[in-house]
Design an enzyme around this catalytic site. Structure first.
Site, PDB file in Angstrom:
ATOM      1  CG  HIS A  20       8.318  23.724  24.655  1.00  0.00           C
ATOM      2  ND1 HIS A  20       8.883  24.161  23.471  1.00  0.00           N
ATOM      3  CD2 HIS A  20       9.301  23.785  25.581  1.00  0.00           C
ATOM      4  CE1 HIS A  20      10.148  24.469  23.686  1.00  0.00           C
ATOM      5  NE2 HIS A  20      10.426  24.257  24.958  1.00  0.00           N
TER       6      HIS A  20
ATOM      7  CD  GLU B  94      15.206  22.701  22.958  1.00  0.00           C
ATOM      8  OE1 GLU B  94      14.109  22.853  22.389  1.00  0.00           O
ATOM      9  OE2 GLU B  94      15.334  22.260  24.104  1.00  0.00           O
TER      10      GLU B  94
ATOM     11  CG  HIS C 269      13.348  30.040  20.570  1.00  0.00           C
ATOM     12  ND1 HIS C 269      13.651  31.274  21.082  1.00  0.00           N
ATOM     13  CD2 HIS C 269      12.817  29.351  21.616  1.00  0.00           C
ATOM     14  CE1 HIS C 269      13.353  31.333  22.361  1.00  0.00           C
ATOM     15  NE2 HIS C 269      12.841  30.180  22.710  1.00  0.00           N
ATOM     16  CG  ASN C 270       9.889  26.954  15.020  1.00  0.00           C
ATOM     17  OD1 ASN C 270      11.084  27.093  14.794  1.00  0.00           O
ATOM     18  ND2 ASN C 270       9.314  25.772  15.035  1.00  0.00           N
TER      19      ASN C 270
ATOM     20  CD  GLN D 180      16.370  33.088  27.278  1.00  0.00           C
ATOM     21  OE1 GLN D 180      17.171  32.458  26.608  1.00  0.00           O
ATOM     22  NE2 GLN D 180      15.235  32.562  27.673  1.00  0.00           N
TER      23      GLN D 180
ATOM     24  N   GLY E 254      16.266  14.815  20.627  1.00  0.00           N
ATOM     25  CA  GLY E 254      15.323  15.343  19.660  1.00  0.00           C
ATOM     26  C   GLY E 254      14.400  16.356  20.303  1.00  0.00           C
TER      27      GLY E 254
END
Length: 977
Positions: free
Chosen positions: A239, A309, A311-312, A536, A767
């Protein structure tokens, strides 16, 4: 904080007063979708628990001013005691399930309620928590059914717990950290023991990487602490460091005549995507692959930034939180280039919404639950931040059932040259925004691993929960700090948390951090957890001593927390302390440049059918065109996304010119969006669009990539963009790159990125890649998503008044087809609507001269000759024509080739656009395209129907009502054969 033993707990229930409460109906709809037909009704209420000493008038004030909308809600409260017996799960005619957050999980609603309560009164209020109450009615209800509902729909076990009947709340606790640090003995470990350590700590490091860390310990003459090991693991994660794209790749190509690919790539990214940008060398590109977001010029005095981005994995485990923090994270990427977020995008890939619950793999949420949670998470964050969600797409495919894809994008605006990048020695390390918790641990390494049935249970701490109101305060603070030039560098706390943010900023100099000064959400965090947490809404900035006071004044103004946790220096090392204990001391050179380059193998697969191959054996006379068009319009990938679009605010900030829905009824499709920022003088605007097509990837990854680049540019062109001022972003979502065929697909796509960018003159400026999008099923097999590449485009339109939309404008206007029209059925959506009518042939190939056609389209629009434009994509020409008719509620009469009418209507092609032109511009328009592929198809009519003719007669005729019913409501009436 007060002594909780002396406090009272008050329970508030906020019920909807509407009979048909939309949220409750949504839960009922989802319950029936997973086969629970015996449920007649579900009523959902909000729960709030307040701990403190409050009088009855104070409770009434909180209820009236903070908890209740008197028009749509009812509220009641009572004192709650955990010593009281738990109420029965049964109530009048139904059963009750209550849900609340687990201890330590961020509860943003409760946090804001606590804050608001103290803003309106000096209450003796100690703590707040929130939850939900569900009353379920139906036939044959029982405890087992309620548990099934709770697990499948009402609660996510990763972050919540539930009770049948009354639930006991959990509250925040004192936040004293733990100073516990573990020494990890690596120097004497065998290879198998090294890999066991990597597995046990979920580091996702291979043997060579573990051996490299072991050799570093030998050079240092000591073992690593757990803090040091965890920091190396996240810094070296896929990542963060993108080691697959930086790999040396040996390529095996079974076709000796195919010279598009090298036999060896010494650095895949540098030789493809970055090489294209460098070769194009566009002067208006200000930053590419250098910052948190790509940056281009926007007029003489402003910059545009753009980042997308994924966030899978978090969204698969906790859809709301995963998507919520996905959009929050990409907003911080834009803040991290000192820009104000002004627009957001979302492209989402889900499993089939009608999938049987019994067919789901163990541990997998239902695709409907995933979709509703993801959409709600994006809506919650963007709307609360005041950022319009202006562009997107939703794609459904069985390959995304267990592994959804959530692409979140953000566009930012900043004054020219307002983004500082250079950390100075002695700058203070300032953390702004939210507090640090256990949420988000090892998110960087977690996203690099294959999921299985235990992923949610094991990696629950990898999921973060967002607090958009806190992030809104960050934006306000940082925009003022930027304008006053109070900081020398900035970055966001994304993957890896403080270890990544501070580590990257200190990578070329050095720095020291005191973890005791990091504010915590709750107690017991160990030093490695504080350092690695991806909690966060946090940013890190480098601030000179003389600017600290001015920064604090701004933070006080917006009620944003600011903490000084250390300083940068020239040591070349990153050192971290907890109180007097050194818990981390790493050499920057090793940390950021010591990872061994991966050596991977790729095998180019031969497609089943050659791209562009036309099957001569198909008998199209057996097909029913009206039925095909209605089924295509009703297909989930093509049909209206209005139900999702309407939950997003796409007009806040007042700059959205072309919205996601257009036309006379504001329900027609848009190819992209156009935004004219109010803060920028002049008429210049910008366009955002996207291209994605997993079906093509299954056929041929190289041709898919060219096609989606073309689609992104084509969509932007249909909004009026200047095709010579378009920048693009790549987002790869792939399976396991250790598989040679998966890596072969990646090599094909990366090389096509290079070739496509040069063809279209579109430099890549940013990307992100996401690998290991696979799921280990209960069958013991790994199931990968289809190779998925999202191309996002950002471009400039000189005058927003020349923006185009797709809806037909006026009867009597002419409709033209421009572009190299060569329809094929390979990878087409027609092949998805009826298994008995599949056409096996090659996929569309984009003509290399297409960019010259696009420049003529742009010239025609600049001349004022175009009234509407719409690209040909999924479903082909007939679908595009129908969508234009729906948007304008005007009919069309078109003529196609009688010998190839079905192919021309429903085959798919690249590089083609339908254009509406007024008759008085016909001569000039046709002269402009005299040496280019142009075909007049017909004209716009006032009568509400779509008619396609051939020289043999009517080929297809459908009323506007039939088109709208199929496209908007997925209703297909019977049609004549």
């Amino acid at each position: 904080m007060s002594n909780s033993s002396t406090q009272h707990i008050y329970r508030f229930e906020v019920k909807p007063s509407l009979v048909n409460d939309p949220r409750s109906l949504g839960f009922l709809h989802d319950a029936r979708a997973i086969g629970l037909e015996q449920i007649h009704s579900i009523h959902c209420s909000d729960l709030f628990f307040l701990r403190g000493n409050l009088s009855q008038p104070q409770l009434a004030e909180i209820a009236d001013r903070l908890l209740q909308d008197p028009i749509t809600q009812l509220v009641n409260w009572e004192e709650f005691s955990e010593d009281d017996p738990i109420s029965s799960a049964e109530t009048a005619g139904g059963m009750v399930v209550e849900v609340t957050f687990r201890p330590g999980v961020t509860d943003p609603v409760a946090e804001q309620l606590f804050r608001a309560a103290h803003m309106i009164n000096t209450y003796e209020l100690d703590a707040v928590s929130s939850g939900l109450r569900f009353v379920v009615r139906g036939n044959n209800l029982n405890i087992d059914l309620m548990k099934l509902l709770a697990k499948r729909l009402f609660a996510n076990d990763v972050i919540q717990y539930y009770a049948l009947g009354t639930i006991a709340p959990s509250f925040p606790q004192d936040t004293q950290a733990s100073g516990q640090v573990q020494q990890l003995a690596l120097r004497d470990k065998t290879d198998s023991q090294l890999m066991a350590l990597s597995h046990d700590r979920r580091a996702a490091l291979n043997l060579e990487e573990m051996q490299t860390i072991q050799a570093y310990c030998e050079r240092e003459g000591r073992e690593l602490t757990d803090v040091e090991f965890e920091m190396i693991a996240q810094t070296w994660s896929e990542h963060c460091v993108h080691k697959t794209f930086k790999a040396q790749v040996q390529v095996k190509n079974p076709n000796p005549d195919d010279n598009r690919f090298l036999n060896e790539y010494t650095h895949l990214f540098n030789q493809t995507i970055r090489a294209a940008t460098q070769q194009l060398n566009k002067p208006w590109v200000l930053s590419a692959f250098r910052d948190n977001a790509g940056i281009i010029e926007f007029g003489p005095s402003h910059d545009l930034s753009f980042k997308v981005e994924t966030h899978n994995h978090p969204s698969a485990i906790e859809p709301f939180g995963g998507a919520n923090t996905g959009i929050g994270g990409v907003i911080r990427d834009v803040i991290g280039v000192s820009a104000k977020p002004i627009a957001a995008t979302d492209i989402l890939c889900f499993g089939p919404q009608d999938q049987s619950a019994d067919s789901l793999p163990d541990g997998v949420l239902h695709p409907r639950r995933i979709a509703s949670g993801v959409v709600s998470g994006i809506q919650d964050y963007g709307n609360k931040m005041g950022i319009p969600t202006v562009n997107g797409a939703i794609y459904y495919d069985p390959g995304y059932t267990a592994n959804p894809l959530v692409f979140c994008g953000c566009i930012g605006l900043a004054p020219r040259d307002s983004h500082p990048r250079d950390v100075q020695p002695d700058d203070h390390i300032i953390v702004l925004g939210g507090r640090t918790g256990r949420d988000g641990l090892r998110g960087a390494t977690f996203s690099s691993m294959t999921m299985d049935a235990q992923t949610g249970e094991v990696s629950g701490a990898s999921v973060q929960i967002g607090a958009p109101i806190v992030e809104k305060g960050l934006v306000d603070v940082l925009m003022e700090a930027r304008d006053q030039r109070l900081y020398n560098a900035i970055t966001d706390c994304g993957a890896g948390g403080l270890s990544s943010a501070v580590g990257e900023m200190a990578s070329e100099c050095g720095g020291e951090v005191q973890l005791e000064d990091v504010p915590l959400k709750y107690p017991g965090l160990e030093p490695w957890e504080i350092w690695l947490s991806e909690a966060q809404e946090r940013m890190v900035i480098a601030v000179p001593e003389q600017n600290l006071e001015a920064l604090q004044d701004i933070c006080d103004k917006y009620d944003v927390e600011s903490n000084n946790i250390g300083q940068f220096n020239t040591s070349g090392r990153i050192r971290v302390y907890y109180q007097d204990q050194v818990v981390l001391d790493l050499d920057n050179q090793f940390l950021h440049h010591g990872i061994p380059q991966r050596k991977l193998h790729a095998e180019i697969r031969v497609p089943q059918h050659a791209p562009g191959w036309l099957n001569p054996a198909v008998d199209f006379s057996l097909f029913k065109p009206e039925e095909s068009l209605l089924k295509l319009l009703a297909h989930p990938n093509i049909s209206s996304k209005e139900a999702v679009i309407r939950v997003y605010d796409h007009e806040v900030q007042g700059g959205t010119v072309v919205k996601p829905l257009n036309g006379v009824m504001d329900d027609g499709p848009a190819d992209g969006c156009v935004i004219k920022p109010l803060a920028v003088k002049g008429e210049q605007a910008f366009v955002i669009s996207a291209g994605i097509n997993p079906e093509y990837a299954r056929q041929n990854p190289y041709q898919m990539t060219i096609n989606v680049i073309d689609e992104a540019v084509r969509n932007a062109l249909c909004c009026g963009v200047d095709p010579d001022q378009v920048a693009i972003l790549d987002n790869f979502c792939w399976g396991d790159p250790m598989r040679v065929e998966t890596m072969g697909d990646l090599v094909q796509s990366a090389q096509a990125c290079y070739d496509g960018a040069l063809r279209y003159g579109t430099p890549f400026v940013s990307g992100k890649d996401s690998f290991n999008n696979e799921y280990l099923g209960s069958d013991g097999l790994r199931h990968a998503i289809p190779p998925t590449l999202l191309i996002s485009a950002m471009g400039v339109i000189p005058d927003w008044r020349l923006a185009l939309t797709s809806d037909l404008k006026q009867a009597g206007n002419l409709l033209y087809l421009v572009g190299y029209f060569s329809p094929r059925f390979g990878g087409s959506h027609h092949n998805l609507i009826d298994a008995n009518q599949r056409v096996e042939e090659g996929m569309p190939v984009c003509h290399p001269d297409t960019p010259t056609v696009y420049r003529r389209v742009y010239q025609a629009n600049q001349a004022g000759w175009l009234r509407s434009a719409h690209d040909l994509s999924e479903g082909g020409l007939a679908v595009s024509a129908a969508e234009m008719s729906i948007g304008g509620r005007l009919g069309l009469q078109l003529t196609l080739d009688g010998q190839n009418a079905f192919r021309e209507a429903f085959g798919e092609t690249a590089g083609c656009i339908l254009l509406e032109v007024a008759t008085h511009h016909q001569t000039n328009f046709e002269e402009l395209f005299r040496d280019f592929p142009l075909r007049k198809l017909g004209e716009v009519i006032a009568e509400p129907y779509l008619e396609i003719r051939t020289e043999q007669g009517i080929f297809l005729q459908l009323s506007m009502e039939q088109l709208v019913d199929a496209w908007k409501y997925q209703r297909i009436a019977e049609v004549n054969a």
